[in-house]
Design an enzyme around this catalytic site. Sequence first.
Site, PDB file in Angstrom:
ATOM      1  CB  SER A 124      14.223  38.616  44.249  1.00 55.23           C
ATOM      2  OG  SER A 124      14.033  39.692  43.977  1.00 55.23           O
ATOM      3  CE  LYS A 181      10.358  45.385  42.039  1.00 50.92           C
ATOM      4  NZ  LYS A 181      10.918  43.869  41.275  1.00 50.92           N
ATOM      5  CB  SER A 219      13.764  42.260  40.757  1.00 47.37           C
ATOM      6  OG  SER A 219      13.709  43.026  41.817  1.00 47.37           O
ATOM      7  CB  SER A 270      11.688  43.231  37.190  1.00 44.23           C
ATOM      8  OG  SER A 270      11.238  44.078  38.458  1.00 44.23           O
TER       9      SER A 270
END
Length: 321
Positions: free
Chosen positions: A126, A183, A128, A286
């Site tokens: 993705s 992350k 994010s 996100s």
Amino acid sequence: MGLLTGALYACLIFYLGGWYLGMWRGNFSLLLLILTVVTLAYWLAERFHFRPARERAAERLAQQAQARRAELARQGIQQVDGDVEAARRQVLAQPWWLDWTAGLFPVICAVFLLRSFLFEPFKIPSGSMVPTLLVGDLILVNKYHYGIRLPVANTKIVENHTPERGDVIVFRYPKDTSIDYIKRVVGVPGDEVAYLNKRLFINGKPVPTQPLGEYYDEDSRRYAQMFSEQLGAVEHRVLTQKEAPPFVMAADEYPHRDQCRYTAEGVACKVPAGHYFVMGDNRDNSQDSRYWGFVPDENIVGKAFFIWMNLGNLGRIGSFK
């Protein structure tokens, strides 16, 4: 044994097929562990039972051929038909079910050890972490940087470094540990982390940022505001969207939620012991700790550090912050 091996391969194909079709979620670490144990059992059986049995049979065959030749020679017959060496090689050859099990053990074991204790590959699914990591980036994760953990159980047995602000980490999603997330760590245990009006604050101090103009995101096909952000010793880039609201919409219930305060300006949290507050670099695109809470230390898989391939852009290969 051939039928048993065929049945095991049929089960493996059925499991992988269902996993590929989305009928169930697979656990690759557990699958590798099972394959390592099963092929080890075959390898041991080959090493200490099947191969010695074939060698004994080949030796008997050679002795019988030698005795036959001696008997024929005694009778005056010198020309003897039959290729004993070819028959001996055939007797010594591994059957297919050992070649595809015991023969694969060294490779599977090496992959299992490498993936479990050293480095593990991941694919970015993705946007994010844009602009740091793009969709399709294939990255490597250092599995021992934060300590050595037992595979599958993920129990830490050897301590090493602890995550620091600015580290990009892969971890098991707290709401569904069968899914891996990636992350950036913005808060460590004891930190007061606040994201207010699209500005990050750590322990009451704003994190230094510098505007870098606009960034065009090819996946979302829109422009975003790009900033340089300094988290500890790590300088990296983040994106924000002008039209996105500063407040957090529809935050979940999660452990230690009482340590967070949600307002119209954003969210502020006190990071509990043994947990980390993480955010994506693409701040308005996100799902992260602002929505589903803190990452427990036991969920951490490792530190992401290198892009080893992007099939659409080979220039992406290299390290990142």
